[in-house]
Enzyme design. Structure first.
Site, PDB file in Angstrom:
ATOM      1  N   LEU A 251      44.029  37.776  28.276  1.00  0.00           N
ATOM      2  CA  LEU A 251      45.147  37.703  27.341  1.00  0.00           C
ATOM      3  C   LEU A 251      46.330  38.543  27.811  1.00  0.00           C
ATOM      4  O   LEU A 251      47.338  38.639  27.115  1.00  0.00           O
ATOM      5  CB  LEU A 251      44.700  38.193  25.954  1.00  0.00           C
ATOM      6  CG  LEU A 251      43.665  37.327  25.238  1.00  0.00           C
ATOM      7  CD1 LEU A 251      43.292  37.938  23.896  1.00  0.00           C
ATOM      8  CD2 LEU A 251      44.172  35.906  25.043  1.00  0.00           C
ATOM      9  N   SER A 252      46.213  39.130  28.994  1.00  0.00           N
ATOM     10  CA  SER A 252      47.291  39.979  29.504  1.00  0.00           C
ATOM     11  C   SER A 252      48.619  39.236  29.662  1.00  0.00           C
ATOM     12  O   SER A 252      49.675  39.788  29.324  1.00  0.00           O
ATOM     13  CB  SER A 252      46.871  40.628  30.827  1.00  0.00           C
ATOM     14  OG  SER A 252      45.842  41.558  30.616  1.00  0.00           O
ATOM     15  N   THR A 295      42.001  43.939  37.981  1.00  0.00           N
ATOM     16  CA  THR A 295      40.750  43.910  37.244  1.00  0.00           C
ATOM     17  C   THR A 295      39.601  43.552  38.178  1.00  0.00           C
ATOM     18  O   THR A 295      39.766  43.502  39.408  1.00  0.00           O
ATOM     19  CB  THR A 295      40.858  42.943  36.044  1.00  0.00           C
ATOM     20  OG1 THR A 295      39.707  43.073  35.227  1.00  0.00           O
ATOM     21  CG2 THR A 295      41.018  41.498  36.493  1.00  0.00           C
ATOM     22  N   LYS A 299      39.269  46.932  41.325  1.00  0.00           N
ATOM     23  CA  LYS A 299      39.797  48.223  40.859  1.00  0.00           C
ATOM     24  C   LYS A 299      39.520  49.367  41.830  1.00  0.00           C
ATOM     25  O   LYS A 299      40.323  50.301  41.920  1.00  0.00           O
ATOM     26  CB  LYS A 299      39.221  48.568  39.483  1.00  0.00           C
ATOM     27  CG  LYS A 299      39.722  47.670  38.368  1.00  0.00           C
ATOM     28  CD  LYS A 299      39.204  48.129  37.015  1.00  0.00           C
ATOM     29  CE  LYS A 299      39.712  47.240  35.914  1.00  0.00           C
ATOM     30  NZ  LYS A 299      39.309  47.702  34.567  1.00  0.00           N
ATOM     31  N   GLU A 311      47.094  61.103  38.787  1.00  0.00           N
ATOM     32  CA  GLU A 311      45.979  62.026  38.587  1.00  0.00           C
ATOM     33  C   GLU A 311      44.725  61.302  38.115  1.00  0.00           C
ATOM     34  O   GLU A 311      43.611  61.602  38.551  1.00  0.00           O
ATOM     35  CB  GLU A 311      46.384  63.081  37.554  1.00  0.00           C
ATOM     36  CG  GLU A 311      45.292  64.087  37.229  1.00  0.00           C
ATOM     37  CD  GLU A 311      45.722  65.071  36.149  1.00  0.00           C
ATOM     38  OE1 GLU A 311      44.827  65.704  35.556  1.00  0.00           O
ATOM     39  OE2 GLU A 311      46.933  65.200  35.902  1.00  0.00           O
ATOM     40  N   ALA A 362      28.600  50.440  35.523  1.00  0.00           N
ATOM     41  CA  ALA A 362      29.053  51.516  36.410  1.00  0.00           C
ATOM     42  C   ALA A 362      30.173  51.047  37.337  1.00  0.00           C
ATOM     43  O   ALA A 362      30.312  51.533  38.453  1.00  0.00           O
ATOM     44  CB  ALA A 362      27.876  52.046  37.226  1.00  0.00           C
ATOM     45  N   ALA A 365      35.790  49.938  35.221  1.00  0.00           N
ATOM     46  CA  ALA A 365      36.043  50.213  33.805  1.00  0.00           C
ATOM     47  C   ALA A 365      35.152  51.344  33.313  1.00  0.00           C
ATOM     48  O   ALA A 365      35.588  52.214  32.552  1.00  0.00           O
ATOM     49  CB  ALA A 365      35.822  48.951  32.974  1.00  0.00           C
ATOM     50  N   THR A 386      21.975  48.938  39.024  1.00  0.00           N
ATOM     51  CA  THR A 386      21.911  49.643  40.304  1.00  0.00           C
ATOM     52  C   THR A 386      22.043  51.133  40.011  1.00  0.00           C
ATOM     53  O   THR A 386      23.135  51.636  39.725  1.00  0.00           O
ATOM     54  CB  THR A 386      23.033  49.174  41.248  1.00  0.00           C
ATOM     55  OG1 THR A 386      22.965  47.759  41.387  1.00  0.00           O
ATOM     56  CG2 THR A 386      22.904  49.826  42.616  1.00  0.00           C
ATOM     57  N   LEU A 387      20.941  51.849  40.098  1.00  0.00           N
ATOM     58  CA  LEU A 387      20.886  53.216  39.586  1.00  0.00           C
ATOM     59  C   LEU A 387      21.789  54.169  40.349  1.00  0.00           C
ATOM     60  O   LEU A 387      22.391  55.070  39.771  1.00  0.00           O
ATOM     61  CB  LEU A 387      19.437  53.717  39.629  1.00  0.00           C
ATOM     62  CG  LEU A 387      19.121  54.939  38.751  1.00  0.00           C
ATOM     63  CD1 LEU A 387      19.461  54.657  37.298  1.00  0.00           C
ATOM     64  CD2 LEU A 387      17.649  55.322  38.901  1.00  0.00           C
TER      65      LEU A 387
END
Length: 502
Positions: A251-252, A295, A299, A311, A362, A365, A386-387
């Site tokens: 929806l961007s 996205t 990212k 930062e 992970a 986002a 994926t730990l």
């Protein structure tokens, strides 16, 4: 050359249905294309009357299956159908077809003579439904036998670079009318930015009939008009966009383009789909894109492309916003601040002291959200299939981590004050929950959890539906989209977005 026209492609089974579609979308279009290959056989006997009934400039197309159409009859029968549609020309040219689409290998002198006599322009078309076309101008020149013809090339790109090539070779292609488009989801920029390739028209389909043109990749005319403000675009329009893959639901563009319209800015924001970030960057450089939202899955991989980062990007190691500044790409992260604002609104608090938070996923986002949870004083556990990826984020912020699996139900319960779902699982999915569309399919909600899913399409994901049924306090990710988008808007334009309620 004149401004690019919006042409509505008509693919109904009857003329009456097509006429109803025209009336519904007439305010948004300049002309229509009657796809007679979609009409029922008996309906084809009446297409001669169509321009008079439609009362709008009409293209007649009878597309063969080999070129992406439905016509399966022989060429003799198709020739007769064209002849019947053009016979008995009316002195009022509005009652005749203004254009007729003949493929590049379809040369019938009698039909071509009739077009010349009746004032019907020939669109001389070439379609490659499987591959890109590179020698675009050369092919247009060879297809255009007379000054009366409009060459058309439509191709299926394999990569975004194929679309970039189209923009690059046609940036000064203004010698004569032509129609160009790259098909499919990769080719969307060629439809929205048709003015940059100097295309005579851009094709659209009614929302009711988009399933007939899925492979081609038409947009609908209301979207072109209301979201992309197509008629206002020109050579001075600044271009922004969003890149990712598959980028099926976003929806961007609606949010950003609404802001440009509200502020009277000559800007447009478009989807730039590609699985390869390098191709998105190449598109930006060649087409003149000033900034992008970034996205999944780009990212983190965008970081080496950036000359300067803020930062948040330095800490999170993921950027969702890049802006061209003094000729160099600079990276920002608006996900974290956008999420913080959205979460505060959702919970009605300013801090998360004594709150235990489960972060599902992970990726980029999740990194931004972990940063935000730390800033707000919460304690968290990162859950991921994926730990090692969960561990990397957890170690950075002093959080715990665990596998995203049924064995971790106890850990989830321990960190269930707030459950934040950051993966793409559930994006675009409707219907009952299952292992493929619900990342927490194995978890039984108790009803006291606060559940935030960053997905916003659909509005209620299968996971959210289960949480709502259990009595949980639930939100989708639209609020996060809005708040991070407002900050992106400021980075792109230098202006505050302001109130978006009107």
């Amino acid at each position: 050359m004149n401004k690019t026209k919006i042409c509505l492609t008509l693919t109904c089974k009857t003329i009456q249905e097509d006429l109803k579609i025209i009336e519904k979308y007439r305010p948004y279009i300049d002309m229509v294309e009657l796809r007679a290959d979609y009409l029922e056989e008996d309906e084809c006997l009446h297409i001669r009357q169509f321009p008079r009934l439609a009362n709008i400039p009409c293209i007649l197309t009878i597309r063969r299956r080999i070129d992406g159409g439905l016509y399966v009859g022989g060429e003799s029968a198709r020739t007769m159908l064209f002849a019947r549609a053009m016979a008995f020309a009316d002195q009022n040219k509005k009652n005749n077809f203004a254009y007729v689409d003949f493929e590049d290998d379809f040369h019938i002198p009698s039909l071509q003579d009739a077009c010349m006599a009746f004032g019907t322009r020939i669109i001389r078309s070439m379609h490659d439904m499987n591959n890109p076309v590179y020698d675009i101008i050369e092919k247009c020149n060879s297809m255009r036998k007379t000054g009366y013809e409009i060459p058309k090339i439509a191709f299926q790109p394999h990569t975004l670079d194929d679309v970039t090539h189209l923009f690059e070779v046609t940036k000064n292609f203004t010698d004569y009318d032509h129609i160009l488009c790259a098909m499919g989801s990769l080719g969307t920029p060629s439809r929205i930015l048709a003015h940059k390739i100097h295309s005579f028209l851009t094709y659209t389909s009614a929302p009711e009939n988009l399933s007939n043109t899925n492979v081609i990749g038409h947009l609908d005319p209301i979207t072109l008009h209301n979201i992309y403000h197509f008629k206002d675009l020109n050579d001075d329009t600044k271009i922004f966009g969003i890149t990712g893959w598959p980028l099926a639901h976003t929806l961007s563009p609606e949010l950003h383009n609404k802001g440009y319209k509200k502020h009277g800015m000559n800007c447009v924001y478009i989807p730039i789909r590609t699985p390869k970030l390098s191709e998105a960057m190449n598109f930006c450089d060649k087409v003149g894109v000033q900034g992008m939202s970034v996205t999944v899955p780009h990212k983190e991989t965008v970081l080496p492309e950036l000359a300067r980062i803020d930062e948040e990007v330095a800490d999170i190691r993921a950027s969702n916003t890049i802006v061209k500044e003094a000729g160099q790409w600079c990276g920002y992260n608006t996900d974290a601040s956008g999420f913080m604002t959205a979460l505060k609104e959702f919970l009605g608090v300013d801090k998360l002291r004594h709150r235990r938070v489960a972060i599902i996923g992970a990726g980029g986002a999740a990194r931004a959200i972990a940063y935000a949870i730390k800033k707000l004083g919460g304690k968290a556990c990162i859950f991921n299939r994926t730990l090692i990826n969960a561990k990397i984020i957890a170690d950075k912020y002093g959080f715990k981590y665990a596998p995203l699996a049924q064995d971790s139900v106890y850990d989830l319960e321990m960190y269930s004050d707030i459950i934040i779902q950051t993966t793409s699982v559930g994006n675009g999915y409707f219907g009952p929950s299952n292992e493929s569309n619900d990342p927490l399919y194995f978890y039984n909600f108790k009803g006291n959890e606060n559940v935030y899913d960053i997905i916003y399409s659909p509005e209620i994901t299968p996971m959210m539906s289960r949480a709502i049924a259990s009595g949980c306090h639930v939100s989708n990710g639209y609020s996060m989209l809005r708040h991070q988008g407002y900050k992106q808007f400021k980075l792109f334009t230098g202006e505050e977005y302001g109130d978006d309620t009107n």
